[in-house]
Write an enzyme that holds these catalytic residues in place. Structure first.
Site, short mmCIF file in Angstrom:
data_model
loop_
_atom_site.label_atom_id
_atom_site.label_comp_id
_atom_site.label_asym_id
_atom_site.label_seq_id
_atom_site.Cartn_x
_atom_site.Cartn_y
_atom_site.Cartn_z
N GLN A 1 2.07 -6.02 -3.16
CA GLN A 1 2.55 -6.11 -1.77
C GLN A 1 3.87 -5.33 -1.60
O GLN A 1 4.10 -4.39 -2.34
CB GLN A 1 2.70 -7.58 -1.33
CG GLN A 1 1.37 -8.31 -1.17
CD GLN A 1 0.79 -8.84 -2.46
OE1 GLN A 1 1.46 -9.52 -3.21
NE2 GLN A 1 -0.46 -8.55 -2.73
N GLY B 1 -4.54 -4.30 -3.77
CA GLY B 1 -5.54 -3.27 -4.02
C GLY B 1 -4.77 -2.04 -4.43
O GLY B 1 -4.16 -1.38 -3.59
N HIS B 2 -4.72 -1.76 -5.72
CA HIS B 2 -3.91 -0.65 -6.23
C HIS B 2 -4.85 0.48 -6.68
O HIS B 2 -5.68 0.27 -7.56
CB HIS B 2 -3.03 -1.12 -7.39
CG HIS B 2 -2.00 -2.12 -6.96
ND1 HIS B 2 -1.07 -2.67 -7.81
CD2 HIS B 2 -1.73 -2.65 -5.74
CE1 HIS B 2 -0.29 -3.51 -7.14
NE2 HIS B 2 -0.67 -3.52 -5.87
N LYS C 1 1.87 2.15 -5.07
CA LYS C 1 2.40 1.58 -6.32
C LYS C 1 1.46 1.86 -7.48
O LYS C 1 1.90 2.18 -8.59
CB LYS C 1 2.59 0.06 -6.17
CG LYS C 1 3.59 -0.34 -5.10
CD LYS C 1 3.67 -1.84 -4.91
CE LYS C 1 2.41 -2.45 -4.33
NZ LYS C 1 2.10 -2.05 -2.95
N ASP D 1 0.81 -1.22 0.00
CA ASP D 1 0.00 0.00 0.00
C ASP D 1 0.84 1.27 0.00
O ASP D 1 0.43 2.31 0.54
CB ASP D 1 -0.95 0.03 1.22
CG ASP D 1 -1.89 -1.16 1.23
OD1 ASP D 1 -2.21 -1.66 0.13
OD2 ASP D 1 -2.29 -1.59 2.32
P1 GDP Z 1 -0.76 0.35 -3.53
O1 GDP Z 1 -1.37 -0.92 -3.05
O2 GDP Z 1 0.71 0.41 -3.28
O3 GDP Z 1 -1.09 0.67 -4.95
O4 GDP Z 1 -1.39 1.51 -2.63
P2 GDP Z 1 -2.95 1.66 -2.24
O5 GDP Z 1 -3.70 2.11 -3.43
O6 GDP Z 1 -3.43 0.46 -1.52
O7 GDP Z 1 -2.87 2.81 -1.15
C1 GDP Z 1 -2.35 4.07 -1.42
C2 GDP Z 1 -3.43 5.13 -1.13
O8 GDP Z 1 -2.83 6.41 -1.08
C3 GDP Z 1 -4.48 5.24 -2.22
O9 GDP Z 1 -5.70 5.62 -1.62
C4 GDP Z 1 -3.95 6.36 -3.11
O10 GDP Z 1 -4.97 7.05 -3.82
C5 GDP Z 1 -3.33 7.26 -2.09
N1 GDP Z 1 -2.15 8.02 -2.54
C6 GDP Z 1 -1.16 7.66 -3.40
N2 GDP Z 1 -0.21 8.61 -3.45
C7 GDP Z 1 -0.60 9.60 -2.61
C8 GDP Z 1 -0.01 10.83 -2.20
O11 GDP Z 1 1.07 11.20 -2.59
N3 GDP Z 1 -0.72 11.55 -1.27
C9 GDP Z 1 -1.92 11.16 -0.78
N4 GDP Z 1 -2.53 11.93 0.12
N5 GDP Z 1 -2.49 10.00 -1.14
C10 GDP Z 1 -1.83 9.22 -2.04
P1 IMO Z 2 -0.89 -4.18 -2.24
O1 IMO Z 2 -0.43 -4.77 -3.55
C1 IMO Z 2 -0.93 -4.55 2.08
C2 IMO Z 2 -1.02 -8.60 3.72
C3 IMO Z 2 -2.26 -9.05 4.46
C4 IMO Z 2 -1.63 -10.00 5.47
C5 IMO Z 2 -0.52 -10.67 4.65
C6 IMO Z 2 -0.90 -12.02 4.04
O2 IMO Z 2 -2.17 -3.45 -2.31
O3 IMO Z 2 0.21 -3.41 -1.62
P2 IMO Z 2 -2.45 -12.70 1.99
O4 IMO Z 2 -3.91 -12.43 1.74
O5 IMO Z 2 -1.55 -12.17 0.94
O6 IMO Z 2 -2.18 -14.14 2.31
O7 IMO Z 2 -2.14 -11.88 3.35
O8 IMO Z 2 -0.21 -9.77 3.61
N1 IMO Z 2 -1.25 -8.10 2.35
C7 IMO Z 2 -1.18 -6.81 2.00
N2 IMO Z 2 -0.97 -5.71 2.75
N3 IMO Z 2 -1.04 -4.44 0.74
C8 IMO Z 2 -1.22 -5.54 -0.02
O9 IMO Z 2 -1.22 -5.49 -1.37
C9 IMO Z 2 -1.34 -6.79 0.60
N4 IMO Z 2 -1.53 -8.05 0.16
C10 IMO Z 2 -1.46 -8.84 1.24
O10 IMO Z 2 -2.89 -7.96 5.08
O11 IMO Z 2 -1.01 -9.27 6.49
MG MG Z 3 -2.90 -1.59 -1.79
#
Ligand code: GDP
Ligand code: IMO
Ligand code: MG
Length: 416
Positions: A217, A36-37, A12, A9
């Site tokens: 991840q 969850g991207h 990416k 999270d």
């Molecule tokens: P990922 O799994 O690495 O793609 O990240 P996620 O999408 O799960 O979580 C990142 C969250 O931060 C999302 O809600 C994005 O919209 C938000 N986000 C990404 N870059 C920025 C930033 O520079 N500032 C803020 N405030 N939010 C951001």
């Molecule tokens: P993105 O790509 C954050 C965490 C779960 C748990 C562990 C194992 O959005 O960054 P799993 O379901 O993979 O067997 O869970 O890994 N986890 C993540 N945490 N971002 C993710 O993906 C994750 N995918 C799995 O919360 O701790």
């Molecule tokens: Mg994510």
């Protein structure tokens, strides 16, 4: 290549979306619908679990590589959802024939295992699907070609899963009928998208096209290098990309590590810089830190240079992207962890033992906050001096150059 360099999270999705401009291919190579991207385009937010984050660029083709465990139901509903929202997916998404399928029985096994292991998984069946792959009993996309033969095999798999569920003391049961119906329904939609994606990626590289590899991840969730056993079941670090995309490691010329300007984690396991409940709640509010896949509140804490330095080493990071700098805009003094105190020792390397990590006390350095909004900054020079000093310190501690700084969730909110 874009990889997460903390616990997932990191942002990416946003970075891949920005870099995908002009890319011919964006390839997911590991993980599955546990990811969850988030990509924000204009006023619209898209959360992608299974489809690569390049999909919002109409000229970019997207690949789900052999190393991904593919949840066909999630994939198809994500495709339908995107098409409904005006994004053309048909003809632009290619799925590896070698990718393994995640089926409903994997999700039941995941849930049942959680009752004992308490890893805090996403419940998406990821661990059990990879177990089947390495146990050499998985079902792959290619198996859908001869559907009748696969339907015969699926009965055995479901019965095996039910025996395991019963051994685990779970009352959950999978149904053979339901699995057969699912495969009959999904196979005709999935097969036209399936191909040898290694070949497609190889050809694109040979033609000198831009190929982006999208990790899911983060390094500390890697099954080898993460905080085992509180990890996911794939190699999230750069080494996994060559295997999972079906290309040689020599084809990869840069590895961009994405890090938040602070730290979060969802699920259980060590998080040495976890803030006290009040500060964590403040970071969670400011950063809207709720899981994109499960909606769970993310655990929040300060930037941990031990973690990112380690991630830099095991990934061979060539550059960093620091995201969510804007989230720190109102924090007056910002702690940064530079080492751990474990017993009487000061440790600068990530310990292999999760139990040791549990007892690790962060050694903090406190930096001045900037107490000014940064969301409109488009060049480093637009940032307040304290924000630049904060980034300089991170770069110094991690010894990897910062190439991008993200100051908001929108595409335009990027420096670099
Ligand atoms: P990922 O799994 O690495 O793609 O990240 P996620 O999408 O799960 O979580 C990142 C969250 O931060 C999302 O809600 C994005 O919209 C938000 N986000 C990404 N870059 C920025 C930033 O520079 N500032 C803020 N405030 N939010 C951001
Ligand atoms: P993105 O790509 C954050 C965490 C779960 C748990 C562990 C194992 O959005 O960054 P799993 O379901 O993979 O067997 O869970 O890994 N986890 C993540 N945490 N971002 C993710 O993906 C994750 N995918 C799995 O919360 O701790
Ligand atoms: Mg994510």
């Amino acid at each position: 290549m874009v990889v997460g360099a903390q616990w997932g999270d990191e942002g990416k999705g946003k970075i891949v979306d920005v870099l995908a401009e002009g890319a011919d291919l964006v390839v997911r190579y590991q993980g599955g619908a546990n990811a969850g991207h988030t990509v924000v385009k204009g006023d619209e937010e898209f959360i992608l679990h299974q489809i690569p984050s390049g999909i919002l660029h109409p000229g970019t083709r997207c690949v789900i590589g052999n190393g991904v465990v593919l949840d066909p139901e999630t994939l198809l509903s994500e495709m339908d959802d995107l098409e409904r929202r005006g994004v053309t997916v048909a003809g632009r998404l290619i799925v590896s024939l070698r990718a393994h399928l995640v089926l409903p029985y994997h999700k039941l096994l995941d849930q049942a295992a959680e009752r004992e292991q308490r890893i805090g998984t996403t419940g998406r069946g990821i661990g059990p699907a990879y177990e089947d792959k390495y146990g050499r009993r998985g079902i792959r996309v290619a198996d859908l070609r001869d559907l009748s033969r696969t339907l015969e095999r699926i009965g055995e798999r479901v019965e095996r899963a039910n025996r395991l569920l019963s051994l685990m003391g779970s009352s959950l049961r999978a149904s053979v009928e339901e699995h057969c119906d699912l495969l009959r329904r999904l196979a005709p939609r999935l097969m036209p998208m399936a191909a040898d994606t290694s070949r497609i990626t190889y050809d694109a590289l040979r033609e000198g096209k831009k190929v982006l590899l999208e990790g899911a991840q983060g390094a500390l969730l890697d099954v080898d290098h993460g905080t085992y056993p509180f990890v996911t079941s794939s190699n999230t670090t750069a080494g996994g990309a060559a295997v999972g995309a079906g290309i040689g490691p020599t084809a990869i010329d840069a590895v961009l590590g994405v890090v938040k300007a602070y730290t979060t984690r969802v699920g259980n396991g060590p998080l040495p810089t976890e803030a006290d409940p009040q500060e964590a709640a403040r970071l969670r509010e400011l950063g809207e830190e709720y899981g994109a896949t499960t909606g769970r509140p993310r655990r929040c804490g300060w930037f941990d240079a031990v973690v990112v330095r380690y991630a830099a080493r095991v990934n061979g990071l060539t550059d960093l992207a620091v995201t969510k700098l804007d989230v720190l805009d109102t924090i007056e003094r910002i702690p940064v962890c530079v080492a751990y105190r474990i017993g009487d020792e000061i440790v600068e390397d990530m310990p292999a033992d999760s139990a040791l990590l549990d007892s690790a006390e962060p050694v903090y350095e406190e930096l001045d906050g900037w107490c000014r909004p940064t969301g409109d900054a488009r060049r480093l020079a637009d940032l307040p001096p304290q924000a630049r000093a904060y980034l300089d310190r991170i770069q110094d501690l991690v010894q990897v150059p910062i190439r991008y700084v993200s100051v908001g969730s929108r595409r335009s909110q990027i420096i670099g």
